[in-house]
Every structure is written in structure tokens, then in C-alpha cells.
Design an enzyme around this catalytic site. Structure first.
Site, PDB file in Angstrom:
ATOM      1  N   HIS A 182     -31.626  -1.035   2.017  1.00 30.66           N
ATOM      2  CA  HIS A 182     -30.170  -1.015   1.791  1.00 30.66           C
ATOM      3  C   HIS A 182     -29.875  -0.603   0.365  1.00 30.66           C
ATOM      4  O   HIS A 182     -30.612  -0.978  -0.552  1.00 30.66           O
ATOM      5  CB  HIS A 182     -29.543  -2.386   2.081  1.00 30.66           C
ATOM      6  N   ASP A 232     -28.671  -3.205  11.027  1.00 30.83           N
ATOM      7  CA  ASP A 232     -29.042  -2.455  12.232  1.00 30.83           C
ATOM      8  C   ASP A 232     -30.371  -2.886  12.844  1.00 30.83           C
ATOM      9  O   ASP A 232     -30.662  -2.552  13.986  1.00 30.83           O
ATOM     10  CB  ASP A 232     -29.109  -0.950  11.907  1.00 30.83           C
TER      11      ASP A 232
END
Ligand code: ACO
Length: 379
Positions: A265, A316
Site C-alpha cells: 500500500h 483487496d
């Protein structure tokens, strides 16, 4: 006066660390995500998607009366008109559902009497319609591609209930799955200046209409480096196949400089709070569905990525096995993300319109200079 060199040190690929606007919608502090001042953990444990949408749009939690009125407003807008369903049936279905959804939302504008009114009240009305219909649209896509009639939503039920009901072809959904879907919708509702929220704001900043801004956002979310990663996680797990191959798969991917989907991320370096919640949900649901090996494979990939690269799962990664366990078709995972994130996109659009200046950054020139045109037959 000497000219200021605006390019000196100004280039930041991917705008890492660049603060592009002020926002009161959501923010990330360390590894905590907050919507309008409330942590995502608090909201996921206690709220509903309808309530979180109200919070994102109104900067406060609704009282009981406001929540009932807002929920009714949303639920009454879920249904698609027979005329519009006829038009939807003309869109090819042998395409990615996110491409189909992008077209469907663009078409929605032509049936919306407020389409060209950019005032705050019209934008609120359009946001209710867009948010209410996004889930119905993706379920309609799934029905149409199977040669079936779209299931009509029930206005006396929640959006999460309807999502599971319509996806299940009109069968009564399991209460546990409805609760899981509601939590997933909350977890995905907003995320500060992510790629699709930024796309929303960039389009809105030209004072283009809300549908155009949302179409931009859907296009941005579709990509595998953003919302499209959840679908890719299942494809990756299926490709790996067995536990024994998982570690080597990760090592090979890293050696080849390939991305392992659902991991990493830009902002969270100590873990994504949404992934922590989803991990527990995935553990339970994969067990119930008799596919716990998919969870075990996921945790092994998770550990290997951390040990090898210090990278952790994003939203996700575990949402993929959560949706898969509930029998949702893999290519609908990203559209479900859109059916949640629409609430955040609208909140960002409101904020942008209310305090607008067009986004217009500069590019640092890295091309040729001083060339002279010659006729084509002399090149
Ligand atoms: N697999 C392998 N290596 C990775 C991964 C990954 N998933 N993520 C980052 N890295 C590595 C990069 O190769 C790079 O390594 P290097 O410094 O040795 O060259 C380093 O970590 C930094 O990665 P960047 O790609 O520069 O990080 P950036 O902040 O630009 O990208 C992103 C963040 C897009 C999330 C990235 O981690 C990624 O591609 N992940 C996989 C796709 C994904 O899961 N996307 C969903 C994100 S969450 C969301 O949008 C909803």
C-alpha cells in the site's frame, strides 16, 4: 527578477507524499482509517452502509429519524425502470463487468432529469440515485449475461440484503452473508485521496457534471493496481493451486519483479486496518464454505511477503476470499467495491464542488527540443 524554476525537486512519480487538497471526508493516521472522525473499526462493528453513507455526506451520524428517512430515500431509488433495463440489455455482456458498469452509469445520466444541474441539491439527489442503483446495476449485469431477467430489489430491505438477494437470483439470502456484505460495504466506502477519489475530484474540478466524475472514478477503480486487485487475488490463488506451491510462487514473483496482488500500500506501512478485519471474516467464511485451504494459502502468502519484502495485505487481499466463500462470481468483486465506494466518491465530489479550483499541475519536460518541421517526403 530571476525566473523561479518550478521543476527543481518538484517531480514525484505517482504524487507520493503530495498533499493535493484539504478534506474532511476521511483520513489515515498511522495504520488507522477514519471516516469523519470515526474509526473504521468502530463503524464496521456497529454501523450500517446506509448510516455510513449519511455520515460521509453530512459530516455527522444521523439520529434515528434522519437515518430512517435517508434509508428509505436510498432504498426507494434502488429499482431500475423497465425502459432503462431495455437499454442495458443492448450493452454487450462479453466484456469485463467494470467496463459494462462504466457504460451503464454513463447511460444513467441520460435518464436523469438533474443531469446538467451542478447545484448542491441536484448533486445530492443524483448521489442518492447513483448510490442506490450501483448494486442493482451489477446484479442486473450478472442476470442479463446469464440470459435471465434482472431481479427487482425490495425497497423494505437494506442495500446489503438486496445485493445478496439479487446476486442469488431472488433466493432469500443468509442473514450472516447479509451482515458480511454490509460490513464489506462499510469497509470500502471511502479511503482519503485514493486513485479513484482523486479521479472524481479532478473531473469535478473542471465543473463537469457528477455522472462524468463518477464515470472517471469507475475507470480508475477498474485497474489491477487499485480496485481490480481483489479479482486478481482469486485468480492468483487458483493459479497457485496448492499450499506447497505458495511460498515458491511469491519468491518467483519477487525475483521476476512481478506484483503479488492484494499486497502493499502506498500509505499503510504497518498494515491496512480493513485487511485485519477482513482476515478474520475470511477465516470463518472459508471454513463454512469448505475452502479453508484458500485462507491458509492466503496467510502463507501474507507471511512470505512480509518476511521477504516487509509488505502487508491491503483491503483487496482477504476481501477476495470473503466474496468467493459467499459464491459471488470473481469478476463481480470490483463492481461490488464500486457499489460501496460510490458513497465516498460522491462525498469527495460535494467537497470539491463546494471549494473548487481546477486541478492543473505541470509536467517536467523530458522530450526533444528545437526541431524543425520538414515535408513528409523528406523525412
Ligand atoms: N508485490 C511485489 N512487490 C511489491 C508489491 C507487491 N504487491 N507492492 C509493492 N512492491 C514492491 C515494489 O516492487 C517496489 O519494490 P522495489 O523498491 O524493490 O522496486 C516497492 O515494493 C514499492 O512499490 P511501489 O509499486 O513503488 O509502491 P506504490 O506505493 O507505488 O504502489 C500499490 C502501491 C499499487 C498498492 C502496490 O503495492 C501494488 O501494486 N500492489 C499490488 C496491487 C494491489 O494490491 N492493489 C490494490 C491496492 S489497495 C486499493 O487500491 C484498493
Amino acid at each position: 527578477m530571476a525566473e523561479v524554476n518550478i521543476y527543481e525537486g518538484a517531480l514525484d512519480k505517482g504524487l507520493e507524499g503530495v498533499v493535493a487538497c484539504t478534506t474532511k471526508v476521511s483520513f489515515i493516521v498511522g495504520d488507522s482509517l477514519n471516516f469523519r472522525g470515526y474509526t473504521i473499526d468502530d463503524l464496521a462493528a456497529n454501523s450500517t452502509f446506509e448510516e455510513v453513507t449519511y455520515l460521509l455526506w453530512n459530516d455527522k451520524l444521523p439520529n434515528a429519524q434522519e437515518l430512517a428517512a435517508f434509508s428509505t430515500q436510498l432504498r426507494n431509488e434502488m429499482a431500475l425502470s423497465p425502459d432503462f433495463i431495455k437499454v442495458l440489455k443492448a450493452i454487450p455482456t462479453n466484456v469485463h463487468p467494470m467496463g459494462w458498469l462504466r457504460t451503464a452509469v454513463s447511460l444513467m445520466a441520460h435518464w436523469d432529469s438533474d443531469a446538467n444541474d451542478n447545484g448542491a441539491e441536484a448533486n445530492l439527489r443524483k448521489s442518492v440515485r447513483l448510490t442506490a442503483k450501483m448494486g442493482t446495476l451489477l446484479c442486473a449485469f450478472d442476470a442479463i449475461r446469464k440470459g435471465k431477467e434482472p431481479v427487482a430489489p425490495k425497497a423494505d430491505k437494506s442495500m446489503a440484503w438486496n445485493m445478496m438477494y439479487m446476486l442469488g437470483g431472488g433466493a432469500e439470502p443468509k442473514a450472516e452473508h447479509v451482515k458480511v456484505m454490509d460490513t464489506c460495504l462499510i469497509l470500502h466506502a471511502d479511503h482519503e485521496l485514493n486513485c479513484s477519489a482523486f479521479a472524481t475530484r479532478v473531473t469535478a474540478s473542471s465543473l463537469s457534471d457528477l455522472h462524468s466524475a463518477i464515470v472517471s472514478a469507475i475507470g480508475a477503480l477498474k485497474g489491477p493496481l487499485h480496485g481490480g486487485a481483489n479479482e486478481q487475488v482469486i485468480l492468483m490463488l487458483q493459479k497457485i493451486g496448492t499450499m506447497e506451491k505458495a511460498q515458491q510462487f511469491v519468491k518467483d514473483a519477487l525475483a521476476a519483479k512481478e506484483k503479488v496482488m492484494g499486497i502493499g500500500h502506498r500509505v499503510y506501512k504497518n498494515g491496512d486496518p480493513r485487511a485485519r478485519i477482513l482476515r478474520g471474516m475470511s477465516d470463518k467464511l472459508t471454513k463454512d464454505a469448505g475452502i479453508h485451504h484458500m485462507y491458509e494459502m492466503s496467510t502463507l502468502i501474507d507471511d512470505t511477503m512480509f518476511n521477504e519484502k516487509g509488505l502487508m495485505p491491503n483491503v483487496d487481499f482477504y476481501s477476495a476470499t470473503v466474496y468467493f466463500s459467499m459464491g459471488i462470481p470473481t469478476d463481480l468483486f470490483t463492481p461490488i467495491f464500486a457499489a460501496s465506494r460510490i458513497s465516498g466518491w460522491c462525498a469527495h465530489a460535494f467537497e470539491q464542488y463546494a471549494n473548487n479550483r481546477i486541478y492543473r499541475p505541470r509536467g517536467k519536460w523530458a522530450g526533444k527540443e528545437g526541431l524543425k518541421w520538414t515535408p513528409a517526403n523528406q523525412r
